[in-house]
Design a protein around this motif. Structure first.
Motif, PDB file in Angstrom:
ATOM      1  N   ARG A  51       0.825  -1.303  -0.311  1.00 42.96           N
ATOM      2  CA  ARG A  51       0.059   0.004  -0.095  1.00 42.96           C
ATOM      3  C   ARG A  51       0.735   1.367   0.147  1.00 42.96           C
ATOM      4  O   ARG A  51       0.462   2.348  -0.679  1.00 42.96           O
ATOM      5  CB  ARG A  51      -1.024  -0.069   1.076  1.00 42.96           C
ATOM      6  N   ARG A  55       0.463   4.153  -2.770  1.00 45.10           N
ATOM      7  CA  ARG A  55       0.179   5.467  -2.062  1.00 45.10           C
ATOM      8  C   ARG A  55       1.129   6.592  -2.704  1.00 45.10           C
ATOM      9  O   ARG A  55       0.661   7.614  -3.112  1.00 45.10           O
ATOM     10  CB  ARG A  55       0.198   5.607  -0.747  1.00 45.10           C
ATOM     11  N   HIS A  56       2.143   6.252  -2.727  1.00 52.11           N
ATOM     12  CA  HIS A  56       3.331   7.309  -3.144  1.00 52.11           C
ATOM     13  C   HIS A  56       3.783   7.180  -4.481  1.00 52.11           C
ATOM     14  O   HIS A  56       4.883   7.716  -4.955  1.00 52.11           O
ATOM     15  CB  HIS A  56       4.506   7.340  -2.042  1.00 52.11           C
ATOM     16  N   ASP A  85       5.814   5.960   5.708  1.00 50.95           N
ATOM     17  CA  ASP A  85       4.165   5.673   5.535  1.00 50.95           C
ATOM     18  C   ASP A  85       4.413   4.219   6.366  1.00 50.95           C
ATOM     19  O   ASP A  85       3.426   3.887   7.203  1.00 50.95           O
ATOM     20  CB  ASP A  85       3.838   5.285   4.151  1.00 50.95           C
TER      21      ASP A  85
END
Length: 425
Positions: A51, A55-56, A85
């Motif tokens: 994830r 996300r990045h 994160d």
């Protein structure tokens, strides 16, 4: 086609006793629930890491390196966001310029402590390599020489001792998850969370720093999720997944991470400089595979605890215990047994298997240490290795393993060396 048996390889080439082969199979069968729990944890952590990459928006351009000053290094910036994160913090600095976990921890201390400040450890004595940094052992340029005071409280001290130490409002509280070469158990996440909460309530202005070495991805949350202000560790341990060639990380609040970055580079430059000609592929790929590698290491540690426990040695943690780091302590009780164990681990190594470990002086330690581990990355303790002070009670610390099956074979060979040396009853 039938899968061939393991025993001919281990018994013919490594001369492993059939009795030990049978014992290992028996121990492994008894670890079914433990292994299932580790598999569930591994899937959760793999999803968390996956994830973070999504996300990045990690892209091919973030894997390549930079030269010179390293201005606008997209890989450095992206790695920081992904690590932050995963570790539950605002920011992170991920750099091949950290020479070791000790260097990352030292940069944290030097980045935030000033003359007259107090550094308080609530987990007893720090790892041996930090003693010189703090000034507990003679070393040029220690924090003590610059007027930083140090105090420690043992992990098992009464609550009143902790409250008394916090009453003096230290600038920084240091918490070490792993036990190092001490005989205390590693700090559980429950204990860590309670300590962090107590410090936050009692001393709201105090910085809480966690030495996360050996503990990354062993549970489904990290110290940052529990409220730690700074978290640091090494990329040749858990989060590098065996693929990072070196380096370290610091995660925490944006202001504190930048203060550490200015100690690593220079005031006024901080995290905006630092070239990485080799790029970030190994660092990012290593983080991506690290949940599986750590899961395999945890299984290997549980197997080692079960096998050597069955052979009559005290182990910590026990095979069924929940784990807070990847380290398995085995109390061998004699110099002969410790030499034999390390000889076996070395024989099972992919690199330098022909070498014989001997006790020797190691920089940063105040006593002779015996180390076994033929690793692809020098000193990488996410790869299988074993070490310990060559002194009573001759406790060896086994850690890592790029695959569970390597650990399985290696601990059998180590047990067989004990048998050949006459160390098994």
């Amino acid at each position: 086609m039938d899968v061939p048996e393991l025993s001919p390889i281990l018994s013919d080439y490594y001369q492993v006793s059939p009795g030990l082969l049978g014992l290992a199979e028996q121990v492994e069968r008894g670890l079914g629930e433990v292994f299932a729990r580790i598999d569930r944890l591994t899937r959760v952590n793999q999803a968390r890491v996956m994830r973070a990459f999504s996300r990045h928006q990690v892209a091919t351009g973030h894997l390549v390196g930079s030269t010179g000053y390293g201005y606008h290094d997209l890989g450095r910036e992206k790695s920081g966001r992904v690590f932050a994160d995963v570790f539950g913090t605002e920011a992170a600095l991920v750099s091949p310029h950290f020479l070791s976990g000790t260097h990352a921890l030292s940069a944290c201390l030097w980045g935030v402590l000033r003359p007259g400040d107090t550094l308080l450890s609530l987990t007893g004595a720090p790892y041996g390599t930090l003693e010189g940094v703090i000034g507990l052992r003679a070393a040029g340029g220690s924090l003590a020489e610059f007027g930083v005071k140090y105090r420690q409280v043992e992990l098992d001290a009464p609550a009143s001792a902790v409250e008394e130490a916090l009453y003096e409002t230290p600038r920084l509280v240091y918490l070490q998850r792993s036990s190092g070469y001490s005989h205390r158990p590693p700090l559980t996440l429950g204990e860590l969370g309670r300590l962090i909460a107590r410090v936050r309530v009692t001393c709201p202005g105090t910085i809480i720093m966690v030495d996360n070495c050996y503990g990354e991805l062993v549970q489904a949350v990290e110290p940052g999720h529990l409220g730690a202000h700074l978290v640091a560790g090494s990329l040749i341990k858990n989060p590098g997944g065996g693929l990072a060639d070196g380096g370290g990380y610091v995660a925490g609040s944006t202001a504190l991470v930048e203060a550490v970055a200015e100690k690593l580079s220079a005031p006024g430059q901080g995290s905006r400089v630092g070239a990485a000609p080799g790029g970030y592929r190994g660092i990012l790929q290593g983080l991506f595979v690290s949940p599986g590698v750590v899961g395999g290491a945890l299984k290997g540690a549980a197997l080692a605890a079960g096998l050597f426990g069955a052979l009559g040695f005290a182990t910590s943690p026990g095979p069924l215990d929940e784990r807070s780091d990847i380290i398995q302590a085995i109390h061998l009780q004699s110099a002969k047994a410790m030499r034999a164990f390390c000889r076996g681990i070395q024989k099972a190594s992919p690199v330098d298997a022909q070498a014989t470990p001997i006790p020797s002086e190691v920089p940063g330690y105040g006593h002779p240490v015996i180390m076994a581990g033929g690793t692809f990355v020098q000193g990488a303790s996410i790869e299988l290795s074993a070490d310990g002070p060559f002194a009573e009670p001759f406790t060896v610390y086994l850690q890592g393993g790029l695959t569970y099956h390597h650990v399985y074979c290696a601990v059998l060979i180590a047990a067989n060396e004990l048998l050949l040396a006459g160390c098994l009853g």
